[in-house]
Design an enzyme around this catalytic site. Structure first.
Site, PDB file in Angstrom:
ATOM      1  CB  SER A 197      40.521  61.400  66.779  1.00  0.00           C
ATOM      2  OG  SER A 197      39.623  62.027  65.910  1.00  0.00           O
ATOM      3  CE  LYS A 220      37.355  60.105  64.881  1.00  0.00           C
ATOM      4  NZ  LYS A 220      38.183  60.649  63.807  1.00  0.00           N
ATOM      5  CE1 TYR A 231      33.981  61.379  66.791  1.00  0.00           C
ATOM      6  CE2 TYR A 231      33.255  63.520  65.991  1.00  0.00           C
ATOM      7  CZ  TYR A 231      34.230  62.549  66.101  1.00  0.00           C
ATOM      8  OH  TYR A 231      35.455  62.748  65.511  1.00  0.00           O
ATOM      9  CE1 TYR A 274      42.797  61.732  62.829  1.00  0.00           C
ATOM     10  CE2 TYR A 274      44.992  62.121  63.648  1.00  0.00           C
ATOM     11  CZ  TYR A 274      43.628  62.195  63.809  1.00  0.00           C
ATOM     12  OH  TYR A 274      43.104  62.728  64.940  1.00  0.00           O
ATOM     13  CB  VAL A 305      42.871  67.502  66.212  1.00  0.00           C
ATOM     14  CG1 VAL A 305      42.843  66.911  64.829  1.00  0.00           C
ATOM     15  CG2 VAL A 305      41.487  67.550  66.827  1.00  0.00           C
TER      16      VAL A 305
END
Ligand code: GLU
Length: 470
Positions: free
Chosen positions: A64, A67, A199, A251, A269
């Site tokens: 992530s 992102k 992605y 998060y 993660v």
């Protein structure tokens, strides 16, 4: 010789590695199979110099953390307006893979949850301007663009972890569901299958903590990779990305993170965390056991430590901390004292370049002191005495004080001396502590109030060394 900064990082390592709390991500076999005990921290400072400890060349998947980067790329290629029309910037307070959107616009709430990240990837696949200049093309081409961009930020060629990519694809029902939900709302700018494919690929890019630190320093440096000098992002885009990392990066633990660590960050993660101190440095941490939010347990702990011990919280306000070394010169620019004997004067004139002077200014905090320490380390071999002038320094924080004490210790072990010109006694803590250990010999009295006294002490050291050599 071990740098005082590395010494600090080791201290953090020994505190973190005793912690075995947390679970490996297990939604794909590749992540469930990693060695849970691996640990690394890298810090890239303003000029791209990287300090690291632990398994800092071990590759893991970026997950992530990607992102933040793909969002930056979408902003660069598509423009802020277009991206804002598709992705919000509000913290969601929900889990990263929550199937949710803004109730009114139906757009994903922010680019750090999966819905927003998949949309950012989709924006790269959407047709570009009418003249086609920002067309990225199909998934392969878009991924090449992504990989080039991530590599440019890291300053080395990155690659895809095929096995992780295949597993992400095979187990990606939830992300597909998110993409199709967005399509059903009419807010998915590309084919949903292509968007999730892109992605999954971006999540499967391999990085090390050194890479994350350099990527962080590229963001810290306003978009220019300090190692390569290449501009990767516009300042406006960097500001936007760092803002969103601050409010949505960790998060659903973002509020606690901002309060206690105070650095824009993004975790994945895979066990990595990327953190940025704007204007100063980038941090990469790796440890694969995760907490209930999906953040690396030891990684969070290491960041808390770094922030507290090195005084890195972004809202620590320091004055003029950017330019810490005001000037540096050698003893040729200083007058030789006339109360020396002729022989001594001749000797001192011939050996003046063995004295080096560093004049500092501003407030001394970690980043500035780090550059002082590194400068001293780079000139120590060619000098006998180093004079550090603190006349224009306002305050000195605890970590800088300790770094300077560490530096002094290591210089002495090397048979070198240094003298601090400290007219206002800002190093009092160190003064008090170190004086206890100082012998009566004036040449060892390392703290003076004027430059003239410091030069005299430095000259005494040179003459004493000459006498010892006979
Ligand atoms: N590939 C993962 C997913 O989207 C990334 C998750 C993460 O790092 O938070 O499910």
């Amino acid at each position: 010789m071990v740098s005082v900064v590395v010494d600090y990082l080791r201290h953090i390592e020994s505190d973190c590695v005793v912690n075995n709390v947390g679970e490996l991500a297990d939604y794909i076999p590749e992540l469930a199979a990693v060695d849970p005990d691996r640990f690394a921290v890298s810090v890239a400072v303003h000029d791209g110099h990287v300090y690291s400890i632990g398994d800092s060349s071990l590759e893991f998947t970026i997950q992530s953390i990607s992102k933040a980067l793909t969002y930056a790329l979408a902003l660069s290629l598509r423009g802020v307006e277009t991206v804002d029309a598709h992705i919000g910037v509000e913290p969601s307070g929900e889990a990263f893979n929550e199937i949710s959107v803004d109730a009114r616009t139906r757009n994903p709430k922010n680019p750090m949850i999966n819905a927003g990240a998949i949309t950012a990837a989709a924006l790269l696949l959407a047709p570009g301007d009418e003249d086609g200049t920002t067309d990225v093309g199909d998934v392969d081409e878009a991924f090449r663009t992504i990989l080039d961009f991530y590599s440019g930020c890291a300053g080395r060629r990155l690659s895809l972890d095929d096995a992780v990519y295949r597993s992400e694809t095979a187990s990606g029902s939830r992300n597909r569901a998110i993409a199709y939900m967005l399509e059903s709302y009419g807010v998915m700018p590309a084919d949903p299958e292509d968007a999730v494919d892109l992605y999954f690929r971006q999540c499967s890019v391999r990085v090390t903590t050194d890479d994350l630190a350099v990527i962080g320093s590229t963001l810290a440096n306003g978009g220019i990779n300090p190692r390569t000098g290449r501009r990767m992002l516009d300042q406006v885009v960097v500001r936007r990305v760092l803002s969103v990392m601050t409010t949505c990066g960790m998060y659903d633990g973002a509020g606690d993170w901002v309060t206690s660590v105070g650095l824009p960050a993004k975790s994945g993660v895979g066990g990595g965390i990327l953190a940025v101190l704007p204007g100063q440095l980038g941090i990469g941490v790796y440890s694969p056991r995760l907490d209930e939010h999906g953040n690396s347990v030891r990684g969070v702990r290491a960041c808390r430590h770094l922030s507290a011990d090195l005084g890195l919280h972004m809202f620590n306000v320091a004055r003029e901390s950017r330019v810490t070394i005001r000037s540096t010169y050698d003893g040729h620019e200083l007058e030789v004292g006339t109360d020396r004997s002729t022989v001594e004067q001749v000797y001192l004139r011939a050996h003046r370049d063995r004295i080096r002077v560093l004049e500092l200014q501003g407030d001394l905090t970690f980043s500035g002191t780090e550059s002082v320490v590194r400068r001293v380390e780079s000139i120590r071999a060619d000098s006998e005495v180093i004079i550090v002038e603190l006349r224009r320094v306002g305050i000195i924080d605890e970590v800088s004080r300790r770094m300077l004490i560490g530096l002094r210790r290591s210089l002495r072990e090397d048979g070198k001396e240094w003298v601090i010109v400290d007219p206002d006694g800002i190093l009092v803590g160190m003064d008090r502590r170190s004086r206890e250990r100082l012998p009566a010999n004036p040449s060892e009295a390392a703290i003076t109030s004027t430059m003239a006294e410091a030069v005299e002490v430095a000259e005494d050291v040179l003459l004493k060394q000459a006498a010892n050599r006979g």
